[in-house]
Design an enzyme around this catalytic site. Structure first.
Site, mmCIF file in Angstrom:
data_model
loop_
_atom_site.group_PDB
_atom_site.id
_atom_site.type_symbol
_atom_site.label_atom_id
_atom_site.label_comp_id
_atom_site.label_asym_id
_atom_site.label_seq_id
_atom_site.Cartn_x
_atom_site.Cartn_y
_atom_site.Cartn_z
ATOM 1 N N SER A 52 0.840 -1.210 0.000
ATOM 2 C CA SER A 52 0.000 0.000 0.000
ATOM 3 C C SER A 52 0.870 1.254 0.000
ATOM 4 C CB SER A 52 -0.889 0.018 1.250
ATOM 5 O OG SER A 52 -1.797 -1.048 1.211
ATOM 6 N N ARG A 84 1.575 4.228 -3.087
ATOM 7 C CA ARG A 84 1.309 5.642 -2.800
ATOM 8 C C ARG A 84 2.573 6.486 -2.913
ATOM 9 N NH1 ARG A 84 -2.401 2.376 -0.604
ATOM 10 N NH2 ARG A 84 -4.451 3.180 0.063
ATOM 11 N N GLN A 89 -9.075 1.897 -0.955
ATOM 12 C CA GLN A 89 -8.798 2.218 -2.362
ATOM 13 C C GLN A 89 -9.750 3.293 -2.863
ATOM 14 O OE1 GLN A 89 -8.981 -1.476 -4.498
ATOM 15 N NE2 GLN A 89 -7.186 -2.329 -3.480
ATOM 16 N N ASP A 148 -6.850 -8.410 4.162
ATOM 17 C CA ASP A 148 -6.059 -9.280 3.285
ATOM 18 C C ASP A 148 -5.542 -10.524 4.007
ATOM 19 O OD1 ASP A 148 -6.403 -7.605 1.120
ATOM 20 O OD2 ASP A 148 -4.614 -6.429 1.568
ATOM 21 N N LYS A 185 -11.928 -9.537 -4.252
ATOM 22 C CA LYS A 185 -10.468 -9.363 -4.239
ATOM 23 C C LYS A 185 -9.887 -9.992 -5.517
ATOM 24 C CE LYS A 185 -10.249 -7.072 -0.454
ATOM 25 N NZ LYS A 185 -9.893 -5.652 -0.524
HETATM 26 C C1 S3P Z 1 -5.531 -1.546 -0.173
HETATM 27 C C2 S3P Z 1 -6.804 -1.612 0.298
HETATM 28 C C3 S3P Z 1 -7.552 -2.869 0.453
HETATM 29 C C4 S3P Z 1 -6.629 -4.083 0.388
HETATM 30 C C5 S3P Z 1 -5.631 -3.974 -0.709
HETATM 31 C C6 S3P Z 1 -4.761 -2.750 -0.516
HETATM 32 C C7 S3P Z 1 -4.889 -0.214 -0.307
HETATM 33 O O1 S3P Z 1 -8.492 -2.959 -0.593
HETATM 34 O O2 S3P Z 1 -7.386 -5.259 0.244
HETATM 35 O O3 S3P Z 1 -4.794 -5.114 -0.747
HETATM 36 O O4 S3P Z 1 -3.639 -0.154 -0.463
HETATM 37 O O5 S3P Z 1 -5.598 0.789 -0.249
HETATM 38 P P1 S3P Z 1 -9.941 -2.283 -0.475
HETATM 39 O O6 S3P Z 1 -9.777 -0.818 -0.462
HETATM 40 O O7 S3P Z 1 -10.687 -2.738 -1.706
HETATM 41 O O8 S3P Z 1 -10.527 -2.831 0.783
#
Ligand code: S3P
Length: 448
Positions: free
Chosen positions: A28, A32, A175, A326, A353
């Site tokens: 993540s 970013r 996300q 996750d 997912k």
């Molecule tokens: C993430 C948010 C999660 C997660 C993904 C990474 C992110 O997804 O499952 O692996 O980096 O913002 P969702 O926003 O769909 O829950």
């Protein structure tokens, strides 16, 4: 980067796992850091960037938008950005391969620019819902042409001018929140995002670090209200990416399940929006301790020591889901070895997912002799002996592959997955790291 050949792999019942290990950089934060680097004027230097398929897709996308992204001989990634609103129209389509976070956040960035960007992905990504990010961008004035059901491939074109909105995120999704905030960087005015259920806050923290005017407030009903002032001048930063707790999770569970193991996983990101699995494993009776807790780059990190433990089944409440979303596949594997039932609730998001993870986990458990009950948005696993011996369908999902390989290290017989190459999207040296701790693997599908 395209995933061409499936590579079946088997994990064999293994001797004790011992030693110190570090999972790769947080996925993540890595996405970013590249994106905000591309929106800052000047050079952002990133150390510890995750070098995996998903992140390389984001690096390529930022280059396609005109940023310079290079890895130095010192292993530091340097991004020379274009400033907010400065992205250029890409010449070709942008291929995000398997990366859901990458594409959704980039849709937010691109949708706030008055040019057309076309996104494609692999078979898994092309099945995943994009309406969740397209709808708020349409509300802001963007135009979208997408395959039916708002799936990839799709083209988005921002309007000029566009207006910021107040957006209440309908599902718990970092996300979606992040896509809306990234779009808001390019408009005059204040973008407001309301999150009824808090999710990982890396975008907010990093935007603040890059100099954006962003505030977070808790409403009376418990919702989080985030306000971002548009068109900030983002200042390039030095970013140190901590180890990914979602990748570390596989190492924790391996150390807990394989008899006599003692494993320390170093530099793990311990942001409270990511530590639900640690809370749950401790409730299950895990011998898990956090050592050397410290602050780095605005985040708490620490070394997590796990020793083989007898686990017991627990009830995992739905409120905890966003902080361990996750980690359910590997938690289900831990639950298979625990005494009694583990009930997990609030899992609707698992169905969208990289695969339908709820179904993929349930089929994988059944293939290895574990009794489970799959509800619409819940999973109940009856723990005990794990026979193993099954081959698990991974459906282009890295976490399904890794979870069931961990099962094979502790089951009575080997566990095979139909594809291990997909692990490269998030944890390229997963097998190597585990081998170094003492795990055994065999190429191909050994299991019956
Ligand atoms: C993430 C948010 C999660 C997660 C993904 C990474 C992110 O997804 O499952 O692996 O980096 O913002 P969702 O926003 O769909 O829950």
């Amino acid at each position: 980067m395209t995933h061409v050949f499936a590579q079946p792999l088997s994990a064999l019942p293994s001797g004790p796992l011992t030693g110190r290990v570090t999972a790769p950089g947080d996925k993540s934060i890595s996405h970013r850091a590249l994106m905000l680097g591309a929106l800052a004027v000047g050079e952002t230097a990133i150390s510890g960037l995750l070098e995996s398929g998903d992140i390389m897709a984001t690096a390529a996308a930022m280059r396609a938008f005109g940023a310079t992204v290079e890895r130095g001989t010192d292993d530091i990634w340097r991004v020379n950005g274009l400033g907010t609103g400065g992205l250029l129209e890409p010449e070709g389509v942008i291929d995000f391969a398997n990366a859901g976070t990458g594409v959704r956040l980039a849709i937010g960035m691109a949708g706030a620019h008055a040019f057309a960007t076309t996104f494609v992905g692999d078979a898994s990504l092309s099945r995943r819902p994009m309406a969740r990010v397209l709808d708020p961008l349409r509300d802001m004035g963007a135009e979208v042409i997408a395959r039916s059901g708002d799936r990839l491939p799709l083209t988005i074109r921002g309007a000029d001018p566009m207006a910021p909105i107040e957006y209440r995120v309908p599902m718990p999704s970092a996300q979606v929140k992040s896509a809306v905030l990234l779009a808001g960087l390019n408009f005059d005015g204040v973008m407001t995002v309301i999150e009824p259920v808090a999710t990982r806050d890396h975008t907010e923290r990093m935007l603040k670090g890059f100099g954006a005017d962003i505030t977070t407030e808790r409403a009376e009903d418990g919702a989080t209200i985030i306000r971002l002032v548009g068109r900030p001048e983002l200042k390039p930063q030095r970013v140190t990416v901590p180890a990914d707790p979602s990748s570390s999770a596989f190492l924790f569970v391996a150390g807990l399940l394989v008899p006599d193991s003692d494993v320390t996983v170093e530099n793990v990101l311990l942001n409270p929006s990511r530590t639900g699995l640690i809370v749950t494993l401790k409730e299950m009776g895990a011998d898990l301790t956090i050592e050397n807790e410290r602050q780095s780059g605005g985040e708490t990190i620490g070394d997590v020591r796990v020793r083989a433990s007898r686990l017991k089944g627990v009830h995992v409440p739905s409120e905890r889901a966003p902080s361990m979303i996750d980690e359910y596949p590997v938690l289900a594997v831990a639950a298979a070895f625990a005494e009694g039932d583990t009930i997990m609730e609030g899992l609707a998001e698992l169905r969208v997912k990289e695969s339908d993870r709820l179904a993929a986990v349930a089929r994988g458990l059944e293939a290895n002799g574990v009794t489970c009950r799959e509800g619409d948005d819940s999973l109940a696993v009856t723990g005990g002996r794990v026979r193993g011996g099954g081959t698990v369908a991974t459906h282009l999902d890295h976490r399904i592959a890794m979870s069931f390989l961990i099962m094979g290290l502790a089951a009575e017989q080997a566990v095979s997955v139909d594809d291990s190459a997909i692990i490269g999207t998030s944890f390229p040296d997963f097998v190597e790291q585990l081998k170094r701790l003492g795990a055994d693997f065999a190429d191909g599908a050994e299991a019956a």
